[in-house]
Design an enzyme around this catalytic site. Structure first.
Site, mmCIF file in Angstrom:
data_model
loop_
_atom_site.group_PDB
_atom_site.id
_atom_site.type_symbol
_atom_site.label_atom_id
_atom_site.label_comp_id
_atom_site.label_asym_id
_atom_site.label_seq_id
_atom_site.Cartn_x
_atom_site.Cartn_y
_atom_site.Cartn_z
ATOM 1 N N HIS A 74 1.024 -0.890 -0.143
ATOM 2 C CA HIS A 74 -0.395 -0.423 0.418
ATOM 3 C C HIS A 74 0.303 1.059 -0.133
ATOM 4 O O HIS A 74 0.369 2.179 -0.032
ATOM 5 C CB HIS A 74 -1.244 0.239 0.896
ATOM 6 C CG HIS A 74 -0.640 -0.074 2.460
ATOM 7 N ND1 HIS A 74 -0.169 -1.166 3.106
ATOM 8 C CD2 HIS A 74 -0.031 1.357 3.476
ATOM 9 C CE1 HIS A 74 0.341 0.169 4.599
ATOM 10 N NE2 HIS A 74 0.474 1.400 4.846
ATOM 11 N N ASP A 119 0.245 -7.876 1.672
ATOM 12 C CA ASP A 119 0.567 -6.604 1.891
ATOM 13 C C ASP A 119 2.301 -6.361 1.324
ATOM 14 O O ASP A 119 1.926 -6.007 2.669
ATOM 15 C CB ASP A 119 -0.161 -5.502 2.528
ATOM 16 C CG ASP A 119 0.299 -4.359 2.826
ATOM 17 O OD1 ASP A 119 0.673 -3.063 1.881
ATOM 18 O OD2 ASP A 119 -0.392 -3.411 3.735
ATOM 19 N N GLN A 206 0.606 5.833 11.952
ATOM 20 C CA GLN A 206 1.191 6.164 10.285
ATOM 21 C C GLN A 206 2.812 6.664 10.105
ATOM 22 O O GLN A 206 3.458 7.211 11.069
ATOM 23 C CB GLN A 206 0.123 7.907 10.423
ATOM 24 C CG GLN A 206 -1.333 7.340 10.097
ATOM 25 C CD GLN A 206 -1.543 6.109 11.157
ATOM 26 O OE1 GLN A 206 -1.926 6.423 11.689
ATOM 27 N NE2 GLN A 206 -2.455 4.930 10.698
ATOM 28 N N GLY A 207 3.281 5.932 8.806
ATOM 29 C CA GLY A 207 4.621 6.798 8.539
ATOM 30 C C GLY A 207 5.649 5.045 9.750
ATOM 31 O O GLY A 207 6.766 4.990 8.583
ATOM 32 N N ASP A 208 4.949 4.409 9.807
ATOM 33 C CA ASP A 208 5.550 2.996 10.056
ATOM 34 C C ASP A 208 5.379 2.280 8.983
ATOM 35 O O ASP A 208 6.089 1.051 8.941
ATOM 36 C CB ASP A 208 5.792 2.508 11.547
ATOM 37 C CG ASP A 208 6.013 3.580 12.612
ATOM 38 O OD1 ASP A 208 7.325 4.121 12.072
ATOM 39 O OD2 ASP A 208 5.412 3.755 13.786
ATOM 40 N N SER A 209 4.384 2.075 8.196
ATOM 41 C CA SER A 209 4.450 1.606 7.570
ATOM 42 C C SER A 209 5.369 0.996 6.587
ATOM 43 O O SER A 209 6.201 1.343 6.061
ATOM 44 C CB SER A 209 2.770 1.815 6.250
ATOM 45 O OG SER A 209 2.241 2.254 7.231
#
Length: 260
Positions: A74, A119, A206-209
């Site tokens: 993603h 993913d 958020q931002g660690d994906s």
């Protein structure tokens, strides 16, 4: 609860320069002052996780090979030639003069990825980065116990990106308990969950994906068991983090990397 699939843990950077998203120091001469950690964790030490990579679209990743980054599907927009991604590695401080920056040449998103499961993605780099790589689990023997997560994502739900790499420890959560939280949104055959399900307080955000979830391999090193994928908010009680189960896709990842 399918709406939860929208809560991927990537940061939408777009035209915003990362240095403008809570990453700037107070002054050029100021000593580094780590921000609050990946929700509930502590600052990482320089060189502690040398395989960690920060990607310019606002995601994390790990060096699968010295010229290939393993991240989340993603985080990328399809497969094919792509020179628009910059990988930053070798530092915990993204503004360090020692940071290594290399551009991408090609992206391979997991075949069949449609926003649910699968993913994972690979990013080919223009040149190798001379740093240790992170082995991936090829079976489920490491899919339990205590894991480590690290990245430059938000330290609080809805917060900004961090300048310094932060780390946290999270325990395995069973498929049954994770399904209890997420119901049919979870794909147990392709995803693994971790976190403090009762009390919350520690999680990726958020931002660690795309960053790795890893653990002791029993031989003095690390092995990757998960890829940061999604969750309900960040560190909320009752909702653990959901990660791509790397061992499920190990053969596909190995084959795809060989063809890049």
């Amino acid at each position: 609860m399918s709406f939860l699939r929208a809560l991927k843990r990537c940061a939408v950077v777009g035209a915003v320069v990362l240095a403008g998203v809570s990453l700037q120091p107070a002054s050029a001469s100021a000593a580094p002052t780590p921000a609050p950690p990946v929700v509930g964790g502590t600052p990482a030490e320089q060189g502690e996780f040398p395989f960690m990579v920060r990607l310019s679209m606002g995601c994390g990743g790990a060096l699968y090979e010295q010229d290939i980054v393993l991240t989340a599907a993603h985080c990328v927009d399809g497969s094919g030639p792509n020179t628009g991604i910059t990988a930053t590695a070798g530092v915990v401080d993204l503004e360090s003069p020692d940071a290594v920056e290399v551009n991408s040449t090609e992206v391979l998103q997991a075949p069949g990825y449609n926003g649910t499961g699968k993913d994972w993605a690979l990013i080919k780099l223009a040149q190798p980065i001379d740093l240790p790589t992170l082995d991936i689990a090829t079976d489920d023997s490491f899919n339990s116990g205590d894991f480590t997560v690290a990245g430059w994502g938000a330290a609080t739900e809805g917060g900004g990106q961090q300048r310094y790499m932060l780390k946290a420890g999270v325990p395995f959560v069973s498929d049954a308990d994770c399904e209890g939280a997420y119901g049919s949104s979870l794909v147990p055959s392709e995803e693994i969950c971790a976190g403090f399900i009762e009390e919350g307080g520690v999680d990726t955000c958020q931002g660690d994906s795309g960053g790795p979830m890893f653990r002791d391999n029993g031989a003095g090193g690390w092995i990757q068991v998960g890829i940061v994928s999604w969750g309900q908010g960040c560190a909320q009680p009752g909702f653990p983090g959901v990660y791509t189960e790397v061992s499920t896709f190990a053969a596909d990842i190995q084959s795809a990397a060989a063809g890049l």
